[in-house]
Design a protein around this motif. Structure first.
Motif, mmCIF file in Angstrom:
data_model
loop_
_atom_site.group_PDB
_atom_site.id
_atom_site.type_symbol
_atom_site.label_atom_id
_atom_site.label_comp_id
_atom_site.label_asym_id
_atom_site.label_seq_id
_atom_site.Cartn_x
_atom_site.Cartn_y
_atom_site.Cartn_z
ATOM 1 N N PHE A 111 1.267 -6.580 6.993
ATOM 2 C CA PHE A 111 1.583 -6.310 5.586
ATOM 3 C C PHE A 111 1.378 -4.822 5.332
ATOM 4 C CE2 PHE A 111 2.035 -10.617 3.983
ATOM 5 C CZ PHE A 111 1.497 -11.344 5.034
ATOM 6 N N LEU A 112 2.395 -4.167 4.761
ATOM 7 C CA LEU A 112 2.268 -2.738 4.527
ATOM 8 C C LEU A 112 2.784 -2.348 3.147
ATOM 9 C CD1 LEU A 112 5.478 -1.663 5.735
ATOM 10 C CD2 LEU A 112 4.220 -2.544 7.668
ATOM 11 N N GLY A 113 2.303 -1.202 2.673
ATOM 12 C CA GLY A 113 2.760 -0.752 1.354
ATOM 13 C C GLY A 113 1.796 0.277 0.785
ATOM 14 N N ILE A 114 2.140 0.834 -0.384
ATOM 15 C CA ILE A 114 1.263 1.851 -0.982
ATOM 16 C C ILE A 114 0.059 1.178 -1.650
ATOM 17 C CG2 ILE A 114 3.224 3.428 -1.335
ATOM 18 C CD1 ILE A 114 2.551 3.004 -4.421
ATOM 19 N N MET A 200 0.023 6.181 0.643
ATOM 20 C CA MET A 200 1.186 6.771 -0.006
ATOM 21 C C MET A 200 2.201 7.082 1.078
ATOM 22 S SD MET A 200 0.359 6.572 -3.045
ATOM 23 C CE MET A 200 1.786 7.381 -3.781
ATOM 24 N N GLN A 201 3.462 6.835 0.748
ATOM 25 C CA GLN A 201 4.520 7.024 1.749
ATOM 26 C C GLN A 201 4.643 8.479 2.176
ATOM 27 O OE1 GLN A 201 4.946 6.392 -1.479
ATOM 28 N NE2 GLN A 201 6.876 7.147 -2.308
ATOM 29 N N THR A 202 4.051 9.389 1.343
ATOM 30 C CA THR A 202 4.156 10.815 1.646
ATOM 31 C C THR A 202 2.988 11.323 2.489
ATOM 32 O OG1 THR A 202 3.125 11.073 -0.495
ATOM 33 C CG2 THR A 202 5.496 11.466 -0.395
ATOM 34 N N LEU A 240 10.694 5.401 3.214
ATOM 35 C CA LEU A 240 9.762 6.051 4.132
ATOM 36 C C LEU A 240 9.014 5.038 4.996
ATOM 37 C CD1 LEU A 240 8.736 9.060 1.941
ATOM 38 C CD2 LEU A 240 9.744 9.185 4.203
ATOM 39 N N PHE A 241 8.649 3.896 4.426
ATOM 40 C CA PHE A 241 8.017 2.867 5.259
ATOM 41 C C PHE A 241 9.009 2.382 6.310
ATOM 42 C CE2 PHE A 241 4.579 2.703 2.193
ATOM 43 C CZ PHE A 241 3.489 2.453 3.018
ATOM 44 N N SER A 242 10.254 2.295 5.903
ATOM 45 C CA SER A 242 11.286 1.866 6.827
ATOM 46 C C SER A 242 11.437 2.887 7.960
ATOM 47 C CB SER A 242 12.579 1.728 6.020
ATOM 48 O OG SER A 242 13.580 1.235 6.804
ATOM 49 N N LYS A 243 11.354 4.176 7.598
ATOM 50 C CA LYS A 243 11.500 5.237 8.604
ATOM 51 C C LYS A 243 10.343 5.218 9.616
ATOM 52 C CE LYS A 243 11.127 10.205 8.962
ATOM 53 N NZ LYS A 243 10.519 11.289 8.224
ATOM 54 N N TYR A 244 9.111 5.093 9.119
ATOM 55 C CA TYR A 244 7.958 5.176 10.014
ATOM 56 C C TYR A 244 7.710 3.912 10.825
ATOM 57 C CZ TYR A 244 6.288 9.715 8.502
ATOM 58 O OH TYR A 244 6.173 11.054 8.267
#
Ligand SMILES: Nc1nc2c(ncn2[C@@H]2O[C@H](COP(=O)(O)OP(=O)(O)OP(=O)(O)O)[C@@H](O)[C@H]2O)c(=O)[nH]1
Ligand SMILES: [Mg+2]
Length: 301
Positions: A111-114, A200-202, A240-244
């Motif tokens: 499970f992932l997210g900010i 944070m995605q950043t 960004l989550f998709s990218k990483y």
């Protein structure tokens, strides 16, 4: 839930299905539609994508305008949105778990997210769904950053009678996840749910930490947990989550408190990944399977 988004679609749908529009009238209708989407928190780039798609479909139709009935226009609108949801596909979680069970290996879900989107609560809700399906479940405390996170997960897990695998604060979350996999294998547990720290995605370091967890355990399913109420920022997070790490599907939490609904559209349009469930409250049973057909039908009512 999602009233504003429904208003945007149903008023466009009404305008185009009441009478044949001149190109100028169609432009005006699409312009108000775009404003209404923005007010429903649909991200700008997604608004443009949707309006562009609808314009192209309707322009194509006008070739045979003499035969095109308003009902047909409405149908085209409906289909163009539904197509995007259909292309995103779906995940049949219970049958995937069943398949994996035959190999004797645990089915692992990350499970992932900010921060604060509802990851830990959703892990507990999931544990309940999985247990109800007859499979066994264990939870790994992959949030080793935030003080109190391990205790919080342990409390949630105990309320749904799930065991927690944890290390100390500051431990490498990839190592905690691997411990979870080893435990599940040794005890023949069907499903491992891995909670992670909000990030944070950043924040590049934390995003790389997430990629490491993915590399180390190669989860069967990665689920992005997005907060319905984040609206516009949902696209940047999801991208960004998709990218990483890539992810296979999303769960939108706090849908019960969301009167706008833009995040659902934004995530599917920008990542092409399906929404699997909606979080509809703080209780452990408040996780509803997301049905794209009824979501889209509802928009046009
Ligand atoms: N109304 C509502 N509240 C929710 C839902 N899901 C989670 N929450 C609430 O959101 C708050 C944050 O939930 P957590 O599960 O702690 O979120 P998290 O993503 O684990 O947070 P961090 O670990 O700090 O990143 C809690 O008060 C939850 O009860 C939902 O579907 N609806
Ligand atoms: Mg948490």
């Amino acid at each position: 839930m999602f009233e504003k988004l429904r208003e945007a679609f149903s008023s466009l749908s009404k305008i185009v299905s009441e009478k044949r529009l001149t190109p100028k009238e169609l432009d005006e209708a699409l312009f108000s539609f775009q404003l209404a989407l923005l007010e429903s928190d649909v991200a700008q780039e997604v608004v443009e994508k949707i309006a562009g798609g609808i314009r192209a479909e309707l322009t194509g139709l006008s070739v045979e305008r003499s035969q095109s009935t308003p009902a047909l226009v409405r149908q085209v609108l409906h289909r163009s949105i539904l197509d995007v949801f259909s292309k995103a596909g779906s995940v049949d979680l219970i049958s995937r778990i069943e398949e994996k069970r035959k190999t004797g290996e645990p089915f692992t879900i990350l499970f992932l997210g900010i921060n604060g989107t509802g990851k830990t609560t959703t892990v507990a809700k999931f544990a309940k769904i999985i247990k109800r399906s007859g499979a066994s479940v264990v939870v790994a405390a992959g949030d080793t950053h935030r003080p109190g996170a391990i205790e919080q997960l342990t409390e949630h897990a105990s309320r749904v009678s799930a065991k927690v695998i944890a290390q100390r604060y500051g431990a490498d979350p990839a190592a905690v996840a691997r411990d979870g996999v080893l435990y599940a294998k040794a005890h023949r547990v069907d499903v491992l749910l891995i909670d992670t720290a909000g990030r944070m995605q950043t924040n590049q370091n934390l995003m790389e930490e997430m990629s490491k967890i993915v590399r180390v355990i190669n989860p069967d399913l990665k689920i992005f947990i997005g907060d319905s109420l984040t609206g516009n920022d949902a696209v940047s997070q999801a991208e960004l989550f998709s990218k990483y790490t890539g992810f296979d599907g999303a769960i939108l939490t706090k849908a019960d408190a969301d009167t706008k609904g833009g995040a659902a559209l934004s995530i599917v349009f920008s990542t092409g990944k399906p929404i699997l469930y909606l979080g509809i409250g703080q209780g452990y049973d408040d996780l509803a399977p997301f049905d794209p057909k009824s979501f889209v039908n509802n928009l046009f009512q």
